[in-house]
Scaffold this motif. Structure first.
Motif, PDB file in Angstrom:
ATOM      1  N   VAL A  74       0.999  -1.152  -0.020  1.00 17.20           N
ATOM      2  CA  VAL A  74      -0.032  -0.054   0.080  1.00 17.20           C
ATOM      3  C   VAL A  74       0.845   1.200  -0.059  1.00 17.20           C
ATOM      4  N   ALA A  75       0.734   2.231  -0.674  1.00 11.51           N
ATOM      5  CA  ALA A  75       1.260   3.393  -1.022  1.00 11.51           C
ATOM      6  C   ALA A  75       1.669   3.632  -2.758  1.00 11.51           C
ATOM      7  N   MET A  76       1.192   4.686  -3.143  1.00 12.44           N
ATOM      8  CA  MET A  76       1.471   4.707  -4.256  1.00 12.44           C
ATOM      9  C   MET A  76       2.732   5.263  -4.940  1.00 12.44           C
ATOM     10  N   HIS A  77       3.676   5.774  -3.948  1.00 17.01           N
ATOM     11  CA  HIS A  77       4.971   6.162  -4.227  1.00 17.01           C
ATOM     12  C   HIS A  77       6.093   5.007  -4.347  1.00 17.01           C
ATOM     13  N   ARG A  78       5.615   3.852  -3.937  1.00 17.15           N
ATOM     14  CA  ARG A  78       6.577   2.796  -3.600  1.00 17.15           C
ATOM     15  C   ARG A  78       6.949   2.436  -5.242  1.00 17.15           C
ATOM     16  N   HIS A  79       8.280   2.075  -5.527  1.00 17.15           N
ATOM     17  CA  HIS A  79       8.689   1.596  -6.722  1.00 17.15           C
ATOM     18  C   HIS A  79       8.917   0.142  -6.853  1.00 17.15           C
ATOM     19  N   ASP A  80       8.603  -0.609  -5.941  1.00 20.49           N
ATOM     20  CA  ASP A  80       8.886  -2.133  -5.787  1.00 20.49           C
ATOM     21  C   ASP A  80       7.986  -2.598  -6.806  1.00 20.49           C
ATOM     22  N   PRO A  81       8.299  -3.667  -7.613  1.00 17.25           N
ATOM     23  CA  PRO A  81       7.419  -4.281  -8.596  1.00 17.25           C
ATOM     24  C   PRO A  81       6.252  -4.838  -8.309  1.00 17.25           C
ATOM     25  N   ILE A  82       5.298  -4.887  -8.880  1.00 19.48           N
ATOM     26  CA  ILE A  82       3.880  -5.478  -8.723  1.00 19.48           C
ATOM     27  C   ILE A  82       4.046  -7.197  -8.980  1.00 19.48           C
ATOM     28  N   ASN A  83       3.533  -7.711  -7.794  1.00 18.86           N
ATOM     29  CA  ASN A  83       3.442  -9.200  -8.043  1.00 18.86           C
ATOM     30  C   ASN A  83       2.095  -9.612  -9.078  1.00 18.86           C
ATOM     31  N   MET A  84       2.484  -9.731 -10.332  1.00 16.43           N
ATOM     32  CA  MET A  84       1.163  -9.830 -11.300  1.00 16.43           C
ATOM     33  C   MET A  84       0.279 -11.152 -10.778  1.00 16.43           C
ATOM     34  N   ASP A  85       0.792 -11.868  -9.969  1.00 19.82           N
ATOM     35  CA  ASP A  85       0.327 -13.330  -9.711  1.00 19.82           C
ATOM     36  C   ASP A  85      -0.941 -12.801  -8.640  1.00 19.82           C
ATOM     37  N   GLU A  86      -0.522 -11.759  -7.871  1.00 19.99           N
ATOM     38  CA  GLU A  86      -1.471 -11.440  -6.641  1.00 19.99           C
ATOM     39  C   GLU A  86      -2.480  -9.998  -7.421  1.00 19.99           C
ATOM     40  N   LEU A  87      -2.138  -9.804  -8.446  1.00 18.57           N
ATOM     41  CA  LEU A  87      -2.991  -8.585  -8.890  1.00 18.57           C
ATOM     42  C   LEU A  87      -4.566  -8.957  -8.670  1.00 18.57           C
ATOM     43  N   ARG A  88      -5.390  -8.069  -8.269  1.00 17.05           N
ATOM     44  CA  ARG A  88      -6.887  -8.419  -8.082  1.00 17.05           C
ATOM     45  C   ARG A  88      -7.810  -7.531  -9.036  1.00 17.05           C
ATOM     46  N   CYS A  89      -7.316  -6.455  -9.501  1.00 15.73           N
ATOM     47  CA  CYS A  89      -8.266  -5.817 -10.611  1.00 15.73           C
ATOM     48  C   CYS A  89      -7.440  -4.596 -10.902  1.00 15.73           C
ATOM     49  N   LEU A  90      -8.029  -3.770 -11.833  1.00 20.06           N
ATOM     50  CA  LEU A  90      -7.528  -2.329 -12.068  1.00 20.06           C
ATOM     51  C   LEU A  90      -8.583  -1.580 -12.225  1.00 20.06           C
ATOM     52  N   VAL A  91      -8.303  -0.307 -11.749  1.00 20.48           N
ATOM     53  CA  VAL A  91      -9.082   0.803 -11.834  1.00 20.48           C
ATOM     54  C   VAL A  91      -8.717   1.742 -12.934  1.00 20.48           C
TER      55      VAL A  91
END
Length: 255
Positions: A73-90
């Motif tokens: 949680v936090a929009m500033h972080r630059h660590d990669p997104i784990n695509m396997d845990e992606l739930r949805c897109l807004v």
């Protein structure tokens, strides 16, 4: 804590060919440039600067995507997104309705919006933001009629409801639902269209909107856990061969 609070910037696109190559459900926010769309997104996601309006309203012509899940949680972080845990897109769609936009830009903008809401398979639902004092402008109706034939849900959020008296708010809510109910499919069945009042200033309707959005994209459903599934399958295989003993052992030889 709302799962929408996990939102962070994912990508921005200006052409359909650049849309994310993901398979998770998407929910799009649409509305006039002065309907308070960016403010509502930021409040729902509990972040001040996640979505932002152009200094010149109506000039932003991109679709901005925010991810839910797969990251801290936090929009500033630059660590990669784990695509396997992606739930949805807004999807934050370009605001519409300002005459200052040039003719060519407006044409591109309308084509991008129309094609996205009509053709995007991953798009699960539309959130249509309208000023409670002026709902259903011609462009709002155009957006409704682009999206209605898909048969997917629309949730209308009537913003700036604090500007209305109690009676005015009750009346506009009833009139808006009646307008939505007038849309039916070829069999005469109504579409899954809903509406609510919302005020960023008075913080009215936040919980209702959050619950509806989470419902529409399945954020309340338990996510699939591939590791657990694999372990269960391995255990099942072991059970069938006798407490996990190898299934391919040679039979005893006869002498």
């Amino acid at each position: 804590m709302s799962k929408l609070w996990q939102a962070r910037f994912f990508t921005t696109v200006n052409h359909l060919r650049d849309l994310p190559r993901t398979t998770v459900p998407e929910i799009a926010f649409a509305g006039r440039s002065n309907a308070g769309k960016s403010t509502a997104i930021n409040i729902l996601c509990n972040q001040k600067g996640l979505a932002f309006a152009s200094k010149t309203p109506g000039r932003t012509q991109h679709i901005n995507f925010f991810s839910i899940g797969g990251a801290h949680v936090a929009m500033h972080r630059h660590d990669p997104i784990n695509m396997d845990e992606l739930r949805c897109l807004v999807a934050d769609l370009p605001g519409y309705g300002y005459a200052e936009v040039s003719g060519n830009a407006k044409l591109h903008w309308q084509r991008l919006l129309g094609d996205y809401v009509q053709q995007r398979e991953q798009l699960a639902a539309l959130v249509l933001m309208m000023d409670a004092r002026r709902p259903f402008t011609d462009l709002d109706i155009q957006m409704l009629e682009w999206f209605a034939p898909t048969g997917k849900p629309i949730h209308c959020i009537l913003t700036k409801s604090d500007k209305l008296t109690r009676n005015e708010a009750v009346n506009v809510l009833r009139q808006t639902q009646a307008k939505l109910d007038s849309y039916v499919d070829e069999d005469g069945e109504g579409f899954p269209f809903t509406v609510q009042l919302f005020s960023a200033l008075k913080r009215v309707g936040i919980e209702e909107a959050t619950a509806k959005i989470e419902e529409l994209v399945g954020l309340n459903d338990e996510p699939d856990n591939a590791a657990d599934d694999a372990a269960a399958q391995e255990q099942d295989a072991g059970d069938k061969t006798g407490d996990g003993a190898p299934a391919d052992t040679d039979p005893p030889s006869s002498t």
